[in-house]
Design an enzyme around this catalytic site. Structure first.
Site, short mmCIF file in Angstrom:
data_model
loop_
_atom_site.label_atom_id
_atom_site.label_comp_id
_atom_site.label_asym_id
_atom_site.label_seq_id
_atom_site.Cartn_x
_atom_site.Cartn_y
_atom_site.Cartn_z
N ARG A 23 11.89 3.80 1.59
CA ARG A 23 11.64 2.83 2.68
C ARG A 23 12.90 1.99 2.81
NH1 ARG A 23 6.55 -0.93 3.78
NH2 ARG A 23 5.88 1.11 4.53
N HIS B 205 7.30 6.37 10.44
CA HIS B 205 6.55 6.19 9.19
C HIS B 205 5.52 7.32 9.17
CE1 HIS B 205 4.63 4.45 5.84
NE2 HIS B 205 4.32 3.25 6.30
N ARG C 47 0.80 -1.23 0.00
CA ARG C 47 0.00 0.00 0.00
C ARG C 47 0.82 1.27 0.00
NH1 ARG C 47 -2.97 -3.36 3.53
NH2 ARG C 47 -1.14 -4.67 3.37
N THR C 48 1.94 1.30 0.71
CA THR C 48 2.69 2.56 0.79
C THR C 48 3.27 2.92 -0.58
OG1 THR C 48 3.22 2.05 3.08
CG2 THR C 48 4.52 3.78 2.04
N LYS D 45 24.53 -6.03 -6.70
CA LYS D 45 25.93 -6.16 -7.10
C LYS D 45 26.87 -5.55 -6.07
CE LYS D 45 24.81 -5.73 -12.03
NZ LYS D 45 24.92 -4.82 -13.19
#
Ligand code: NCD
Length: 331
Positions: free
Chosen positions: A105, A133, A55-56, A83
């Site tokens: 995030r 958040h 959802r975010t 990498k």
């Protein structure tokens, strides 16, 4: 509002109110047959997710598109991180392509603040480890405000919010405590000692481990997910025992006042922290939370990217109402 949104304290009570006001205007855009305005045309918003999200990430991308910004999607699993590229090299590379905002995030607390020091773009914290958040808390405040029919500029004075569960690992809880307290709510945390942060010094909360003792005095019951992916070692005797003591089952939900709202940030573990049937009750606002998420993120993107440096208070509303007044046909 500052140039970045890293934590709720960046906003303070007046900044939160400003976002909530703008969110209302953004909901109006979202309800149009063509939910799009030209406000952020020419701006680029990059979403950088180093952790899973449904959802975010999708709501930030939808929010950016509704404001006509271009979007760029970065996903750690398919990037040069695999990498061995460092976080700093990665974000400086993306910044060099000319992005205006980075929505990040990351599993490490403080990652968004580091990125903000390295790049020119505005940084929006979409969840950093166990820290914060902020847009989740803003959408939760907006959902509560709407569900209770509170008008523009209202505070949460007298509102009793009970936050239940894995507070220790929850950035959602940290941001919500800050935002709800800033708006005047009384917050009670309910959790076993092992799922509380090692210190609650400075947290404007009451604490108990007895959920049954606070149900009747709850206006908003906010359930948290057991965040097993962040737990180091066993912190609870078992999920069945946890669910028996801290789950919002049907008989507990029946003891909440009739007007009480039930919230959960998602993703839910149905049957664990919340009963399957309770999650779908009429007073559960879990789907409204998701809906509010798009409008809140539109408001935040607008505040950060709209007209840098000159916006404040009434000016913001004035300008947004002018730009959202533009017909969808103009897009
Ligand atoms: C939360 C998160 O990622 O912090 N989810 C969300 O953003 N809606 C809560 C969680 O993962 O439990």
């Amino acid at each position: 509002m500052s140039e970045h949104l890293l934590c709720i304290d960046d906003l303070g009570a007046s900044g939160i109110q400003q976002v909530l006001e703008l969110t209302e205007a953004c909901e109006e855009i979202s309800a149009r047959p063509i939910p799009k305005v030209p406000t952020l045309r020419g701006k680029t918003v990059a979403t950088l997710f180093f952790e899973n999200s449904t959802r975010t990430r999708l709501s930030f991308e939808t929010a950016a598109k509704r404001l006509s910004a271009d979007t760029m999607t970065f996903s750690a699993a398919t990037s040069s991180i695999a990498k061995g590229e460092s976080l700093r090299d990665t974000v400086e590379t993306i910044d060099a392509m000319g992005v205006d905002a980075m929505v990040i995030r990351h599993p490490s607390s403080g990652a968004a603040a580091h990125v903000a020091r390295w790049v020119n773009a505005s940084v929006i914290n979409a969840g950093d480890g166990q820290h914060e958040h902020p847009t989740q808390a803003l959408l939760d405040c907006y959902t509560i405000r709407r569900a209770l029919g509170l008008g523009s500029g209202s505070t949460f004075d007298g509102l009793r919010v009970t936050i239940v569960g894995d507070v220790r690992h929850s950035r959602v809880a940290r941001s919500n405590v800050a935002a709800l307290a800033a708006l005047g709510a009384t917050v009670t945390l309910v959790a076993p000692r092992t799922l509380l942060p090692p210190s609650l010094e400075g947290w404007p909360v009451q604490v108990t481990s007895d959920l049954d003792s606070v149900l009747e005095a709850t206006d908003v019951c906010y359930l948290l997910r057991l965040q097993a992916e962040r737990m180091v070692g066993p912190l609870i005797p078992g999920v069945d025992e946890y669910s028996r003591r801290f789950g919002l089952n049907q008989s507990r939900a029946n003891r909440l006042p009739e007007h009480a709202l039930i919230l959960h940030p998602g993703p839910m573990n149905r049957g664990l922290e919340i009963d399957d049937e309770v999650a779908d009750r009429a007073n559960s606002r879990i789907i409204d939370q998701v809906r509010s998420g798009v409008a809140v993120r539109m408001a935040v993107l607008y505040l950060l990217l709209g007209t840098p440096g000159v916006l404040g208070g009434d000016r913001v509303l004035e300008e947004l109402s002018t730009t959202i007044g533009a017909t969808s046909a103009a897009v």
